[in-house]
Structure formats: structure tokens, C-alpha cells
Design an enzyme around this catalytic site. Structure first.
Site, PDB file in Angstrom:
ATOM      1  N   ARG A  41       0.817  -1.218   0.000  1.00  0.00           N
ATOM      2  CA  ARG A  41       0.000   0.000   0.000  1.00  0.00           C
ATOM      3  C   ARG A  41       0.852   1.271   0.000  1.00  0.00           C
ATOM      4  O   ARG A  41       0.456   2.274  -0.585  1.00  0.00           O
ATOM      5  CB  ARG A  41      -0.941  -0.011   1.209  1.00  0.00           C
ATOM      6  CG  ARG A  41      -2.095  -0.991   1.044  1.00  0.00           C
ATOM      7  CD  ARG A  41      -2.981  -1.026   2.259  1.00  0.00           C
ATOM      8  NE  ARG A  41      -4.145  -1.860   2.034  1.00  0.00           N
ATOM      9  CZ  ARG A  41      -4.998  -2.212   2.978  1.00  0.00           C
ATOM     10  NH1 ARG A  41      -4.818  -1.814   4.221  1.00  0.00           N
ATOM     11  NH2 ARG A  41      -6.035  -2.978   2.695  1.00  0.00           N
ATOM     12  N   LYS A 198     -20.440 -18.203   3.115  1.00  0.00           N
ATOM     13  CA  LYS A 198     -21.840 -18.046   3.513  1.00  0.00           C
ATOM     14  C   LYS A 198     -22.645 -17.165   2.567  1.00  0.00           C
ATOM     15  O   LYS A 198     -22.195 -16.113   2.145  1.00  0.00           O
ATOM     16  CB  LYS A 198     -21.918 -17.447   4.917  1.00  0.00           C
ATOM     17  CG  LYS A 198     -21.370 -18.359   6.009  1.00  0.00           C
ATOM     18  CD  LYS A 198     -21.541 -17.724   7.373  1.00  0.00           C
ATOM     19  CE  LYS A 198     -21.065 -18.634   8.480  1.00  0.00           C
ATOM     20  NZ  LYS A 198     -21.253 -18.021   9.806  1.00  0.00           N
ATOM     21  N   GLY A 351      -9.899 -10.213  -0.588  1.00  0.00           N
ATOM     22  CA  GLY A 351      -8.625 -10.773  -0.158  1.00  0.00           C
ATOM     23  C   GLY A 351      -8.327 -12.156  -0.694  1.00  0.00           C
ATOM     24  O   GLY A 351      -7.228 -12.419  -1.204  1.00  0.00           O
ATOM     25  N   GLY A 374     -13.723  -4.013   1.583  1.00  0.00           N
ATOM     26  CA  GLY A 374     -15.062  -3.578   1.958  1.00  0.00           C
ATOM     27  C   GLY A 374     -15.691  -2.659   0.937  1.00  0.00           C
ATOM     28  O   GLY A 374     -16.884  -2.763   0.617  1.00  0.00           O
TER      29      GLY A 374
END
Length: 397
Positions: A41, A198, A351, A374
Site C-alpha cells: 500500500r 456463507k 482478499g 469492503g
């Protein structure tokens, strides 16, 4: 999407002798001694900072690091290691400035690092007073932190409201362009791959995409739930039986548009969840009560790969099997290599997806790799990210 680009301002000569405030994402992992263990980053942020320096600006750059408590500056929350690494990469001093909200001294051609922005009181709640103070520090605000684009905080949103000019740095601009190309104006057919353990964590994404895409490939535990919804036995595989209705709703929504959610025709199973567990390929109709489905089978993988080859746009979020275990990695590798070989524009994020891309060495063959976990998921959910919204508003204004 229409927004002001920092690169355009630099090219126009509008940045010389201006105070430029760059909100970067240098939230890097560190070991117990504070040593940076992975600096991707920081390296990614260099382009924007160097662009500003080359254009003759007085440069201030800040980032969050970890999860500090507002109003409490602890040694482990300091950007000191980040400033030191940035200085090495830029080849010039990068002084670290603490307590910077009320004023910063920096000259044209110089860069300073402003201490961890999440230590400032009011940062997370986007306090107007804090945002206005930040905006007074600069002539140009540059948002270059896509990983924070889904958060409306003082250093990401509020400052953009009040700064004389608010624009997107090269990293954020690239994300905005790629997302627009993939979702706002895609080449058809648009195929999305959504995988994970999920359904519940990806339910809003599945619902949103069901109204947009021409093909929706599900994988991992999500695929198990869809298989169960289709009337297939899944043994003791990870699934969410209480969400069968939701899975059926997604299947029906796709069907109503002449699209489909392909259900696996074969799977790879094991009796235990372990890297050395013997792997067995079975037809999807032959799963035993004590089987664990850990990957899609070769027939299913080949069928999906063929579908991806004819795609116009591919959105990829999540490996389709337990690719960390080599015996159950074939499905994910087949999908990855099909994406790499496809002429479609592809955008990948998350990720585990990035880990799969790295494992199979296809970085150069994916159209765009999104760096914000996110934020990328919220875009797939159909949300307008705060960073995108404010930069578009400021462009119009």
C-alpha cells in the site's frame, strides 16, 4: 462517472505552489516490534505523491493505521515506520508531523506526513469542525484511498466538502474507471462470480447482481446452499439451509431475465476438512451423507470456463473451492485461467480472490485488480460509495 482528476490538474499546471493534502491508504501490517511486514500500500501510494512533488506542490499526506482510540496517541498507532519507508521509496526526507490539525508548515517541492488521521477527535463521525480545519490546510484535496471510499469520515468525505478543490488521485480514479466500466456500462454478456463460505454475507450482493448480470456463478459454501435449494444432497457440507428461500429468489430473478445461476453437475468431496484429505470427484447427484463438498468438479469447471471465454465483462469476488488445499484447488485454478484467457474486461476484488490471482500468477491478465475489500463489496451491493458521491458532487459544483 464525472470527477476531477489530480493528474489533469497537474498536467494543466494548476498544482504549482499549491498546498496539496493527499488522503492515502498506508494501513500496512506490522509485527510486534512495529516493523512493516508488507508494504504494497505504501508503494502504491508513491505515484500520487511523486506526481504532486513533480508538479511543484507543497505536499501533505496522511493515512489511518490500525484501530487507534480517538484523542489518544499511542506509540503503536504512529505512522513513523510508514514515513521512514516512504522516505526510502521517494528518496527524500518525509518529516512526521503530530498535532497537525491547526496548522502545517511545508514548502513547495517538499512532503510531510501527517500523523495517523484516526487519532483526531471527530474523524470517524465526520465532525464538521474537524473537516473544516483540515480543508483550511490545503488548496487541493486529493482522495487516493479506495480502501476507505465506503466510509464518510472527516479525512475522506468532510474535507472534500470544504476544500477549495476536491479530486481523485490516480489509485482512486483507476478504481472509479474500472467499476464504471464493469458495472455502469459493461460490455455484454456480464458474468459475475460470487463465492465465499456463507450466502448471508453475500446476500445483498447476490440480490443486486441478479438484476444486472447475464450469468451469476456461485462457489464455495454459497454454491452448496444453491445446490440444496435445487434439491441436491450436500452431505455435511457448509451451507445455510434457512436461506434456501433467498437462494431460490435469486435463481428466479435471473430466470425471469433469461439468465441463469449454473448449479454444479459434479463436485470434489472429502470426508474431513484437511489439506491431506483424500479427494473424490462425484456427480452432484451422488453426494453421500458424510461427504464434505470442497470444490466444484472438473466437468462443472470446464463448463464455467467455456462460459467465461465468451463473456464481455467479468466481475470476480471469491474462489470457488478451498484453493488453499491443492487437492481442492482445481476449480478455482480453472476459473482463474479462464478469466486470464478471456478477451473480456475483468475486475477482481476481495482478499481471497487476490490470493488466488497471486497463486496462479495471472496478475497481468486480469483487467483490473481492486485493492479495497469492503469498498469493492459495497459497490457490488449496488451502493454509491461516499467518496464517489462527494467527488461527483464537487465536480458538478
Amino acid at each position: 462517472m464525472q470527477f476531477t482528476r489530480f493528474s489533469d490538474l497537474c498536467a494543466q499546471g494548476a498544482v504549482r505552489n499549491q498546498r496539496v493534502f493527499i488522503r492515502a491508504d498506508m494501513n500496512v501490517p506490522q509485527d510486534d516490534t512495529g516493523r512493516i511486514t508488507e508494504d504494497t500500500r505504501i508503494r502504491a501510494s508513491v505515484a500520487c505523491i511523486q506526481m504532486a512533488l513533480d508538479a511543484g506542490a507543497a505536499v501533505m499526506v496522511t493515512s489511518h493505521l490500525g484501530r487507534p482510540t480517538e484523542g489518544e496517541m499511542k506509540p503503536e498507532d504512529s505512522l513513523a515506520p510508514v514515513a521512514a519507508r516512504l522516505a526510502e521509496l521517494l528518496g527524500c526526507p518525509v518529516p512526521l508531523v503530530a498535532n497537525w490539525v491547526d496548522g502545517v508548515q511545508v514548502s513547495s517541492g517538499q512532503v510531510v506526513m501527517l500523523e495517523n488521521c484516526r487519532v483526531n477527535k471527530g474523524e470517524k463521525k465526520n465532525a464538521p469542525e474537524l473537516a473544516q480545519k483540515m480543508a483550511k490546510l490545503c488548496d487541493i484535496f486529493v482522495h487516493d484511498a479506495f480502501g476507505t471510499a465506503h466510509r464518510a469520515e472527516a479525512s475522506t468525505y468532510g474535507i472534500a466538502q470544504y476544500a477549495p478543490i476536491a479530486c481523485a488521485g490516480p489509485l482512486l480514479a483507476a478504481e472509479m474507471d474500472a467499476i464504471s466500466k464493469a458495472l455502469a456500462s459493461p460490455q455484454r454478456p456480464l458474468i459475475a462470480i460470487v463465492a465465499g463460505s456463507k450466502v448471508s454475507t453475500k446476500l445483498t450482493i447476490l440480490r443486486a447482481l441478479a438484476g444486472k448480470v447475464d450469468g451469476l456463478i456461485v462457489g464455495g459454501g454459497i454454491a452448496n446452499t444453491f445446490m440444496f435449494a435445487a434439491g441436491l444432497r450436500i452431505g455435511k457440507s457448509l451451507a445455510e439451509p434457512d436461506l434456501i428461500g433467498e437462494a431460490m429468489a435469486v435463481i428466479q430473478a435471473m430466470k425471469a431475465r433469461g439468465a441463469e445461476v449454473p448449479i454444479p453437475v459434479d463436485v470434489v468431496v472429502a470426508k474431513t476438512f484437511a489439506p491431506d484429505a483424500p479427494a473424490t470427484v462425484k456427480a452432484a447427484t451422488e453426494v453421500a451423507d458424510d461427504d464434505l463438498i470442497l470444490d466444484i468438479g472438473p466437468q462443472t469447471a470446464a463448463k464455467l470456463a467455456e462460459q467465461l471465454k465468451s463473456a464481455g465483462t467479468i466481475v470476480w469476488n471469491g474462489p470457488v473451492g478451498v484453493f488453499e488445499f491443492d487437492a481442492f484447488a482445481h476449480g478455482t485454478e480453472t476459473i482463474a485461467r479462464a478469466i486470464a484467457a478471456s478477451p473480456a474486461f475483468s475486475i477482481a476484488g476481495g482478499g481471497d480472490t487476490l490470493a488466488a490471482i497471486a497463486k496462479y500468477g495471472i496478475e497481468k491478465d486480469v483487467g483490473y485488480i481492486s485493492t479495497g475489500g469492503g469498498a469493492f463489496l459495497e459497490v457490488l451491493e449496488g451502493k454509491t460509495l461516499p467518496a464517489f458521491e462527494i467527488l461527483q458532487t464537487r465536480f458538478k459544483g
